[in-house]
Design a protein around this motif. Sequence first.
Motif, mmCIF file in Angstrom:
data_model
loop_
_atom_site.group_PDB
_atom_site.id
_atom_site.type_symbol
_atom_site.label_atom_id
_atom_site.label_comp_id
_atom_site.label_asym_id
_atom_site.label_seq_id
_atom_site.Cartn_x
_atom_site.Cartn_y
_atom_site.Cartn_z
ATOM 1 N N ARG A 90 0.816 -1.216 0.000
ATOM 2 C CA ARG A 90 0.000 0.000 0.000
ATOM 3 C C ARG A 90 0.854 1.272 0.000
ATOM 4 N N ALA A 91 1.961 1.263 0.737
ATOM 5 C CA ALA A 91 2.825 2.450 0.785
ATOM 6 C C ALA A 91 3.364 2.790 -0.603
ATOM 7 N N GLY A 92 3.708 1.784 -1.378
ATOM 8 C CA GLY A 92 4.195 2.013 -2.729
ATOM 9 C C GLY A 92 3.095 2.542 -3.643
ATOM 10 N N ILE A 93 1.898 2.016 -3.495
ATOM 11 C CA ILE A 93 0.758 2.509 -4.277
ATOM 12 C C ILE A 93 0.485 3.967 -3.925
ATOM 13 N N ASN A 94 0.434 4.262 -2.635
ATOM 14 C CA ASN A 94 0.159 5.632 -2.205
ATOM 15 C C ASN A 94 1.222 6.602 -2.712
ATOM 16 N N HIS A 95 2.471 6.201 -2.626
ATOM 17 C CA HIS A 95 3.578 7.073 -3.027
ATOM 18 C C HIS A 95 3.571 7.355 -4.536
ATOM 19 N N PHE A 96 3.174 6.356 -5.332
ATOM 20 C CA PHE A 96 3.268 6.477 -6.788
ATOM 21 C C PHE A 96 1.916 6.538 -7.493
ATOM 22 N N SER A 97 0.863 6.801 -6.763
ATOM 23 C CA SER A 97 -0.482 6.790 -7.339
ATOM 24 C C SER A 97 -0.599 7.656 -8.591
ATOM 25 N N ASP A 98 -0.132 8.882 -8.539
ATOM 26 C CA ASP A 98 -0.221 9.773 -9.702
ATOM 27 C C ASP A 98 0.595 9.240 -10.875
ATOM 28 N N ASP A 99 1.790 8.723 -10.594
ATOM 29 C CA ASP A 99 2.643 8.178 -11.652
ATOM 30 C C ASP A 99 2.011 6.939 -12.282
ATOM 31 N N ILE A 100 1.349 6.140 -11.480
ATOM 32 C CA ILE A 100 0.681 4.933 -11.988
ATOM 33 C C ILE A 100 -0.407 5.331 -12.974
ATOM 34 N N VAL A 101 -1.203 6.317 -12.606
ATOM 35 C CA VAL A 101 -2.280 6.788 -13.479
ATOM 36 C C VAL A 101 -1.697 7.422 -14.743
ATOM 37 N N LYS A 102 -0.631 8.214 -14.597
ATOM 38 C CA LYS A 102 0.012 8.833 -15.762
ATOM 39 C C LYS A 102 0.561 7.788 -16.727
ATOM 40 N N ALA A 103 0.977 6.647 -16.191
ATOM 41 C CA ALA A 103 1.501 5.560 -17.026
ATOM 42 C C ALA A 103 0.382 4.796 -17.737
ATOM 43 N N GLY A 104 -0.872 5.136 -17.409
ATOM 44 C CA GLY A 104 -2.002 4.502 -18.077
ATOM 45 C C GLY A 104 -2.519 3.253 -17.392
ATOM 46 N N HIS A 105 -2.152 3.053 -16.138
ATOM 47 C CA HIS A 105 -2.591 1.868 -15.407
ATOM 48 C C HIS A 105 -3.589 2.262 -14.336
ATOM 49 N N ASP A 106 -4.440 1.322 -13.988
ATOM 50 C CA ASP A 106 -5.290 1.577 -12.840
ATOM 51 C C ASP A 106 -4.736 0.784 -11.664
ATOM 52 N N HIS A 107 -5.248 1.094 -10.471
ATOM 53 C CA HIS A 107 -4.728 0.425 -9.290
ATOM 54 C C HIS A 107 -5.792 0.365 -8.203
ATOM 55 N N THR A 108 -5.563 -0.555 -7.283
ATOM 56 C CA THR A 108 -6.361 -0.648 -6.067
ATOM 57 C C THR A 108 -5.459 -0.152 -4.937
ATOM 58 N N LYS A 109 -5.866 -0.377 -3.716
ATOM 59 C CA LYS A 109 -5.034 0.016 -2.573
ATOM 60 C C LYS A 109 -3.783 -0.836 -2.469
ATOM 61 N N GLU A 110 -3.787 -2.011 -3.091
ATOM 62 C CA GLU A 110 -2.682 -2.956 -2.913
ATOM 63 C C GLU A 110 -1.937 -3.342 -4.186
ATOM 64 N N LEU A 111 -2.510 -3.078 -5.372
ATOM 65 C CA LEU A 111 -1.821 -3.526 -6.578
ATOM 66 C C LEU A 111 -2.090 -2.621 -7.775
ATOM 67 N N VAL A 112 -1.163 -2.720 -8.722
ATOM 68 C CA VAL A 112 -1.241 -2.008 -10.000
ATOM 69 C C VAL A 112 -1.617 -3.032 -11.052
ATOM 70 N N ARG A 113 -2.557 -2.673 -11.917
ATOM 71 C CA ARG A 113 -2.962 -3.567 -13.005
ATOM 72 C C ARG A 113 -2.353 -3.074 -14.319
ATOM 73 N N ILE A 114 -1.489 -3.910 -14.899
ATOM 74 C CA ILE A 114 -0.911 -3.602 -16.208
ATOM 75 C C ILE A 114 -1.596 -4.528 -17.214
ATOM 76 N N LYS A 115 -2.450 -3.946 -18.030
ATOM 77 C CA LYS A 115 -3.177 -4.763 -19.011
ATOM 78 C C LYS A 115 -2.179 -5.418 -19.954
ATOM 79 N N TRP A 116 -2.550 -6.604 -20.396
ATOM 80 C CA TRP A 116 -1.634 -7.389 -21.223
ATOM 81 C C TRP A 116 -1.240 -6.668 -22.504
ATOM 82 N N ASN A 117 -2.116 -5.818 -23.039
ATOM 83 C CA ASN A 117 -1.797 -5.135 -24.286
ATOM 84 C C ASN A 117 -1.157 -3.762 -24.053
ATOM 85 N N SER A 118 -0.842 -3.447 -22.807
ATOM 86 C CA SER A 118 -0.180 -2.181 -22.473
ATOM 87 C C SER A 118 1.307 -2.421 -22.235
#
Length: 123
Positions: free
Chosen positions: A68-96
């Motif tokens: 969760r700490a990693g998700i919280n710290h990088f939440s904006d970067d995760i979204v900017k990279a085009g991925h969605d996330h929950t409180k515990e994980l980042v989802r990288i779609k297979w075609n991304s």
Amino acid sequence: MEVFAAFLAHIDNPQHRGRTEEVLTWVTKKFPDLVPKVAWNQPMFTDHDTFIIGFSVSKQHLAVAPERAGINHFSDDIVKAGHDHTKELVRIKWNSPVDFTLLEKMIEFNRMDKVDCSTFWRK
């Protein structure tokens, strides 16, 4: 990578298996001092017996779990990279594409943030 062989062999889709192997190989080469292991049927990497990052696969995506700490710290970067996330994980779609720069930052963050951590998970 031998430690992940059985896990990878159980991924039926060859493209998903290849992508997962690519990411696990990248982490292994980029961070050779991290300990690769499979626990809870998921490949992960540890440092001084503390969790750094884990992975899992689903039909739709490769999941990256930096705690969760990693998700919280990088939440904006995760979204900017085009991925969605929950409180515990980042989802990288297979075609991304995998944002290896972001993945590196998440791993480095956890290593530094948990340098004095004496438990597997953060408390």
